[in-house]
Design an enzyme around this catalytic site. Structure first.
Site, PDB file in Angstrom:
ATOM      1  CG  PHE A  28      -0.231   0.051   2.546  1.00 21.42           C
ATOM      2  CD1 PHE A  28       0.048   1.272   3.170  1.00 21.42           C
ATOM      3  CD2 PHE A  28       0.166  -1.122   3.181  1.00 21.42           C
ATOM      4  CE1 PHE A  28       0.698   1.312   4.391  1.00 21.42           C
ATOM      5  CE2 PHE A  28       0.815  -1.079   4.414  1.00 21.42           C
ATOM      6  CZ  PHE A  28       1.078   0.140   5.016  1.00 21.42           C
ATOM      7  CB  CYS A  29       1.800   3.855  -1.743  1.00 18.72           C
ATOM      8  SG  CYS A  29       0.899   3.675  -3.295  1.00 18.72           S
ATOM      9  CB  THR A  30      -0.045   8.411  -0.344  1.00 14.16           C
ATOM     10  OG1 THR A  30       1.106   8.383   0.480  1.00 14.16           O
ATOM     11  CG2 THR A  30      -0.981   9.520   0.119  1.00 14.16           C
TER      12      THR A  30
END
Length: 562
Positions: A180-182
């Site tokens: 996951f990331c922003t």
């Protein structure tokens, strides 16, 4: 009622002719009055733009008219002011830099998992959950139990994967992985990287953390802490409400919570508990002056050019974070220093005029002298056009035009009043004439062999007529636009000097005594000594040089602390 529409977007697609799209896209943005940043690369498009609804949607329509971008999606938010001061369409090698040749995110990205199904996936003990963001982002919040590589930039992630894939590493045996990331863009590339290396089950959170915080209630959430965003909100929590970290250290860019803000080591714009004691005194003084100028701009109700542009009002949906946060984490990484970074070349007249303004303002910069035949990769990453001067501000903003750099520096401090002197229209017209017709004639005078089709003496006649006009101006006043030196004097001087240097004897014989004395006065000043100080060519990893140097400093010397 809000009138500015902001659209954040990214899309991975095969765009081999992206360079051919740049100029038409820039022209359409300019025609529609749209501002912001769009990155084009052979792997797709990424950016954030703002303007009227009609203008923004016209640009989006133009992008979607390219068959590879037909399914491009974007997120919208409304605001009551323009969040950008100009429009840039840039061509880069990657829309988010990972630095792995042959990686194809459009083809090889992992399997999307919607926010509503994410909890079930990461609750599985057989799944390795990886936060692919940088250390300063994950430090203030992440999913419970997630692995944090604590990288300084996204380009360090491949090395981390390689190390963790070795015997004894977290990724040994290619387990199931969830990333996951922003906003999602980094996960598209990181999952493609793992699949490229043979991992069979690789998943990523669709829409990123921001979509999860918007769709999943706090009661059902696995998220802990705040989500860092690259705009003036600094962090958000569930429902995209403001997080507890509401300030950013302008010196080291670390997010600050209530405890850091209450610390005696925190000085707004200068230092925080994370970077306290890491800056020499002259850098702290420069940062303090920048903060003072920004405060003055706020009091006047004007924008400070060196400041990060604020997020548009009403952007509670998180628009901007998807593109700004994901892009700025990489494009601005090389400029995330406490000082502005100045790429310059000693003899270039455009670079000279920029250095004159910086030296006059007293603003310190990291000095990177460029060899034009061997341009450093960091310069080309910041400004693909590869010309100087280029100034990379600590906030990540890149100024690529000499006049923009001059106005930025003098906006911080203008002790000689150059910005106030002269009628603005007259100053602007004179600079435009210098940078247009006179510069063309000057180049033809310097390199007549490149223009064999011109009648002999034609370029000299054109340049001479323009210089005669300057002589006549100086017959009416002490300086070009009045009795005080203006931005026009500073901007024109390096080009007049370059003409005089073609043949100094011929220059001295010209009937321009006032213009000759005007040039001699500039060349004889202490400021000129600083501006033309010699420095070694910059190389990655070398110790930092500061501009301007102290008067009388030896060539290539470092500016010591006072």
């Amino acid at each position: 009622m809000p009138e500015i529409l902001t659209a954040a977007l990214y899309h991975f697609a095969d765009l081999p002719d992206c360079a051919a799209l740049r100029d038409p896209l820039q022209a359409e943005c300019d025609r529609q009055g749209v501002r912001g940043l769009l990155l084009l690369a052979p792997e797709g498009v990424n950016g954030t733009i703002a303007g009227s609804a009609e203008g923004v949607r016209a640009v989006l329509d133009m992008l979607r008219a390219q068959p590879p971008l037909a399914t491009l999606r974007h997120k919208e938010a409304w605001g009551d002011r323009m969040p950008f001061y100009r429009m840039r369409v840039r061509v880069k090698r990657e829309i988010v830099t990972l630095g792995v040749p042959g990686l194809d995110a459009a083809r090889d990205a992992g399997t999307y998992v919607k926010p509503q199904q994410w909890n079930a996936l990461i609750d599985d003990p057989e799944v390795v959950v990886i936060d692919v963001r940088n250390g300063y982002e994950s430090a203030i919040g992440s999913f419970a139990g997630a692995v944090r590589p604590d990288t300084r930039s996204f380009t360090e992630f491949p090395a981390w994967v390689k190390a963790q894939s070795a015997p004894g590493g977290l990724l040994e045996g290619q387990p199931r992985v969830a990333m996951f990331c922003t906003g999602g863009i980094r996960c598209e590339k990181s999952t493609a990287l793992l699949r490229m290396q043979g991992f069979g089950e690789v998943y990523h959170l669709e829409g990123g953390i921001l979509q999860y915080l918007e769709d999943v209630s706090a009661d059902d959430s696995r998220w802990e802490g705040d989500c860092f965003v690259f705009d003036e909100r600094v962090s958000v929590a569930h429902g995209l409400a403001p997080g507890t970290h509401q300030a950013l250290c302008r010196s080291c860019r670390m997010p600050l919570g209530p405890q850091e803000l209450a610390s005696p080591e925190y000085v707004p714009g200068v230092r925080c508990p994370h970077c306290h004691g890491s800056r020499p005194p002259e850098q702290e003084r420069a940062l303090a002056e920048r903060e003072r100028q920004m405060a003055l701009a706020r009091q006047r109700g004007t924008d400070h050019l060196g400041a990060r542009m604020p997020a548009p009002a009403g952007s509670g949906s998180g628009v901007g974070s998807r593109s700004v946060s994901e892009h700025s984490a990489h494009a601005g990484a090389e400029s995330a220093t406490s000082l502005p970074v100045l790429y310059t070349f000693r003899r270039c007249p455009y670079a000279i005029r920029a250095r004159l303004a910086i030296a006059a303002s007293g603003q310190l910069c990291e000095w990177r002298e460029v060899v034009l035949r061997d341009k450093p990769a960091a310069l080309l990453a910041a400004s693909p056009k590869g010309t100087v001067p280029v100034l990379v501000l600590p906030e990540g903003q890149v100024l690529e035009q000499s006049l923009d750099i001059m106005r930025w520096a003098l906006g911080l401090s203008d002790p000689q009043g150059w910005l106030q002197a002269g009628a603005p229209d007259e100053v602007q017209a004179l600079i435009a004439a210098c940078d247009g017709p006179f510069k063309q004639a000057l180049d033809r005078c310097k390199y007549p062999e490149r223009h064999p089709d011109l009648p002999p003496g034609a370029a000299q006649s054109q340049a001479g007529a323009w210089l005669q006009g300057l002589e006549e101006r100086l017959a009416r006043s002490r300086h070009l636009c009045g009795n005080a030196a203006s931005l026009a004097d500073v901007a024109l001087m390096p080009f007049v000097r370059q003409y005089a240097a073609i043949d100094r004897a011929a220059w001295a014989a010209q009937p321009w005594p006032r213009l000759q004395a005007w040039l001699a006065a500039w060349e004889g000043g202490a400021l000129w000594e600083q501006v033309m100080h010699k420095a070694p060519a910059w190389r990655e990893g070398q110790e930092t040089l500061c501009f301007p140097p102290k008067p009388g400093a030896s060539p290539g010397s470092f500016r010591p602390a006072d």
